[in-house]
Design an enzyme around this catalytic site. Structure first.
Site, PDB file in Angstrom:
ATOM      1  N   ASP A 120       0.812  -1.218   0.000  1.00  0.00           N
ATOM      2  CA  ASP A 120       0.000   0.000   0.000  1.00  0.00           C
ATOM      3  C   ASP A 120       0.845   1.266   0.000  1.00  0.00           C
ATOM      4  OD1 ASP A 120       0.986  -0.420   2.532  1.00  0.00           O
ATOM      5  OD2 ASP A 120      -0.948  -0.653   3.496  1.00  0.00           O
ATOM      6  N   GLU A 157      -9.532  -1.724   5.547  1.00  0.00           N
ATOM      7  CA  GLU A 157     -10.102  -1.417   6.855  1.00  0.00           C
ATOM      8  C   GLU A 157     -11.389  -2.211   7.093  1.00  0.00           C
ATOM      9  OE1 GLU A 157      -8.487   0.257   8.952  1.00  0.00           O
ATOM     10  OE2 GLU A 157      -8.005   2.303   8.336  1.00  0.00           O
ATOM     11  N   HIS A 172      -6.963  -4.461  10.322  1.00  0.00           N
ATOM     12  CA  HIS A 172      -6.777  -4.185   8.881  1.00  0.00           C
ATOM     13  C   HIS A 172      -5.487  -4.820   8.377  1.00  0.00           C
ATOM     14  CE1 HIS A 172      -4.498  -0.371  10.126  1.00  0.00           C
ATOM     15  NE2 HIS A 172      -3.675  -0.906   9.245  1.00  0.00           N
ATOM     16  N   ASN A 208      -6.941  -2.762  14.574  1.00  0.00           N
ATOM     17  CA  ASN A 208      -8.368  -3.000  14.301  1.00  0.00           C
ATOM     18  C   ASN A 208      -8.555  -4.128  13.281  1.00  0.00           C
ATOM     19  OD1 ASN A 208      -7.568  -1.831  11.926  1.00  0.00           O
ATOM     20  ND2 ASN A 208      -9.073  -0.187  11.940  1.00  0.00           N
TER      21      ASN A 208
HETATM   22  C1  GLP Z   1      -0.249   0.298   8.490  1.00  0.00           C
HETATM   23  C2  GLP Z   1       0.028  -0.535   7.249  1.00  0.00           C
HETATM   24  C3  GLP Z   1      -0.236  -1.996   7.495  1.00  0.00           C
HETATM   25  C4  GLP Z   1       0.434  -2.444   8.789  1.00  0.00           C
HETATM   26  C5  GLP Z   1      -0.177  -1.697   9.907  1.00  0.00           C
HETATM   27  C6  GLP Z   1       0.365  -2.085  11.252  1.00  0.00           C
HETATM   28  O1  GLP Z   1      -1.543   0.770   8.560  1.00  0.00           O
HETATM   29  N1  GLP Z   1      -0.741  -0.080   6.137  1.00  0.00           N
HETATM   30  O2  GLP Z   1       0.243  -2.750   6.399  1.00  0.00           O
HETATM   31  O3  GLP Z   1       0.270  -3.830   8.982  1.00  0.00           O
HETATM   32  O4  GLP Z   1       0.072  -0.310   9.724  1.00  0.00           O
HETATM   33  O5  GLP Z   1       1.491  -1.328  11.581  1.00  0.00           O
HETATM   34  P1  GLP Z   1       2.466  -1.617  12.793  1.00  0.00           P
HETATM   35  O6  GLP Z   1       3.279  -2.789  12.404  1.00  0.00           O
HETATM   36  O7  GLP Z   1       3.290  -0.373  12.889  1.00  0.00           O
HETATM   37  O8  GLP Z   1       1.640  -1.856  13.983  1.00  0.00           O
END
Ligand code: GLP
Length: 537
Positions: free
Chosen positions: A67, A143, A138, A136
């Site tokens: 993304d 989402e 995602h 959450n």
């Molecule tokens: C972002 C990314 C996700 C990732 C998520 C969790 O929103 N788009 O791909 O898995 O954050 O991030 P973290 O690993 O910092 O908790």
């Protein structure tokens, strides 16, 4: 689905790097799907290290990121392209043209989404998709929603994700509200998936997945439909969580604990206006907590006489007499619930904290004397659930009248309330004493001990009498139970040299210990009891 649980995030990172290394060595031109976020950073560092050490080469590897924010230009430090360049690509021998991140500044973003899916297809599809997960649930930026998109698409971010990702920006206002993300259909097309999940924040999302549910409210649960998923998680994300609640006359304490300790604590003023109000207050807070954490069991600690069947038989500070508190919370919160007398729960908490295996008694000195007994590694409740009421053991036959209907109860001579009364009386009789200067209307145990510390002989005498009363009770208890240790709780036990050391000296032959959990003992003990009853089935 394969699940591997590790002690911490560093171990997850190293295992993930092993898996990637193995896959790259088997297929040097592998197509990897890659995530951003803090979770994969440890793995990326490890891959860079292995690459610098000549152990691994990315020469032919091709990557597609999940993304990118929109709108954002690739050289913006908050873009995912910049993140990947600085966290991985700069330290490995990958060819830049083999790395792909959706262009968050494409003039036609819809066109860009189609181009991105086509590029993945052209590369032969993703062999191994590495994923993180949002708190959450995602994945990528898919989402929770009533409908999930299949291909790469432009999407809005939820407020929860904006807040969670704000740490990468100077403020939450700076976080773009939109992003381009591979869709769930695209993610599910990957031949195999490696999900990394670390930290207590991810506990609920991980457990939604492990429970086997499939719901668009928790996009990560879609992975339950994929035939080749490996989940690597740490203990914080995985371990079962228990909620301990200590309901007191003044405040209610809530603590979420796992095997390693407390991970969340909350305290609120007790609404004592009615049983209904108080139950509603507890239910609302429990629901708020269970929204954030998947709780395996709840343990409640509460003052009063609690019968073996959980009925509250006698209670003075809370409006719960005759109320089925346990059943109500279990029904309304939907989690198995246990109920324990607060002194028993505190004794259990201290027993666990002491690390001792032998029998143990605990006396909590306060307005009255609370007590709990642990024998053979279990709380001893007696035949009706009322054992361990040492405060109502008669130490003075025909003595002072007690609220329980008896005369001469131990707590009428050895509670802190009695100590303060005696000090006040002695101060009135000796108006010129140092003690008199400390025992005003608002005097408490601390004021009394300050007078003792000043060397006041009147205060000394009061303390001597008090210690003798306590010694009488403790020695009687010792004769009956011969415990390995006796723990003394309540604020007074913190008066180490002036009180606790003297009491220990007076009760030679008894292993007296100061309580270590302070006001949290009941809450921690209740959570631990819930944990045990849950694992006992
Ligand atoms: C972002 C990314 C996700 C990732 C998520 C969790 O929103 N788009 O791909 O898995 O954050 O991030 P973290 O690993 O910092 O908790």
């Amino acid at each position: 689905m394969k699940l591997e649980v590790f002690a911490n995030a560093a171990e997850v990172a190293s295992r993930a790097a092993d898996i990637l290394e193995g896959r790259i060595k088997t297929k040097p031109d592998i197509v990897l799907g890659l995530p951003t976020g803090s979770t994969p950073v440890g793995m990326y560092r490890e891959l860079q290290r292995r690459c610098s050490a000549g152990q691994l080469s990315f020469e032919q590897v091709r990557t597609f990121n999940l993304d990118e924010y929109y709108p954002v230009s690739p050289d913006n430090e908050c873009s995912y392209r910049y993140f990947m360049d600085t966290n991985l690509f700069c330290g490995i021998d990958i060819k830049r043209e083999n790395t792909h991140v959706p262009a968050g500044n494409a003039p036609d973003i819809y066109e860009e989404c189609l181009r991105y899916d086509a590029a993945i297809e052209q590369a032969g599809g993703i062999d191994l998709q590495v994923l993180g997960v949002g708190r959450n649930g995602h994945i990528g930026f898919n989402e929770p929603d009533s409908r999930l998109a299949s291909g790469t698409h432009l999407t809005g971010l939820t407020e929860d994700t904006v807040q969670a990702n704000a740490r990468f920006f100077s403020s939450a206002d700076e976080v773009p509200r939109q992003a381009v993300t591979m869709g769930l259909g695209g993610i599910m097309k990957a031949r195999s998936i490696l999900l990394l999940c670390t930290g207590k924040e991810k506990h609920r999302a991980l457990h939604k997945l492990l429970e086997g549910e499939i719901s668009t409210d928790w996009p990560v649960t879609m992975l339950n439909m994929h035939p080749d998923v490996t989940v690597l998680c740490d203990r914080d994300a995985y371990e079962k969580l228990y909620l301990g609640i200590d309901v007191g006359g003044m405040s209610i304490k809530y603590g979420v604990v796992n095997q390693s300790g407390m991970i969340y604590r909350f305290e609120e003023t007790t609404d004592r206006s009615s049983a209904e109000q108080l139950l509603e207050q507890m239910t609302n807070t429990c629901r708020r907590i269970t929204k954030q954490y998947t709780i395996a069991a709840v343990g409640i600690s509460m003052p009063g006489r609690i019968a073996l069947d959980g009925t509250v038989n006698r209670q003075s500070n809370l409006p719960f007499k005759g109320v089925d508190v346990r059943g109500y919370i279990e029904r309304e919160v939907g989690v198995p619930t246990t109920l324990e007398n607060d002194a028993n729960a505190a004794a259990w908490g201290e027993y666990m904290a002491s690390g001792e295996k032998g029998d143990m008694l605990m006396l909590t000195l306060g307005t009255g004397i609370g007590s709990g007994i642990v024998i053979n590694g279990r709380i001893y409740r007696g035949s009706h659930g009322h054992a361990g009421e040492f405060g109502h053991m008669i130490t003075h036959s025909g003595g002072r009248e007690c609220g329980c209907g008896q005369r001469g109860c131990f707590e009428k001579y050895a509670s802190v309330a009695v100590l303060i009364d005696s000090a006040q009386q002695a101060a009135a009789e000796n108006p010129d004493s140092i003690l008199a200067g400390y025992m005003g209307d608002k005097a408490n145990g601390r004021s009394f001990f300050e007078a003792v510390a000043q060397g006041c002989p009147v205060a000394e005498k009061v303390l001597d009498t008090y210690i003798t009363e306590l010694k009488t009770g403790i020695e009687s208890i010792k004769s009956i139970f011969d415990p390995k240790l006796v723990v003394i709780g309540g604020g007074i036990s913190e008066q180490k040299d002036i009180f606790f050391a003297r009491l220990s000296e007076a009760c030679r032959g008894v292993d007296l210990r100061q309580a270590v959990l302070g006001n949290d003992a009941g809450m921690i003990g209740a959570a631990d009891l819930a944990m045990r009853r849950c694992s006992d089935g």
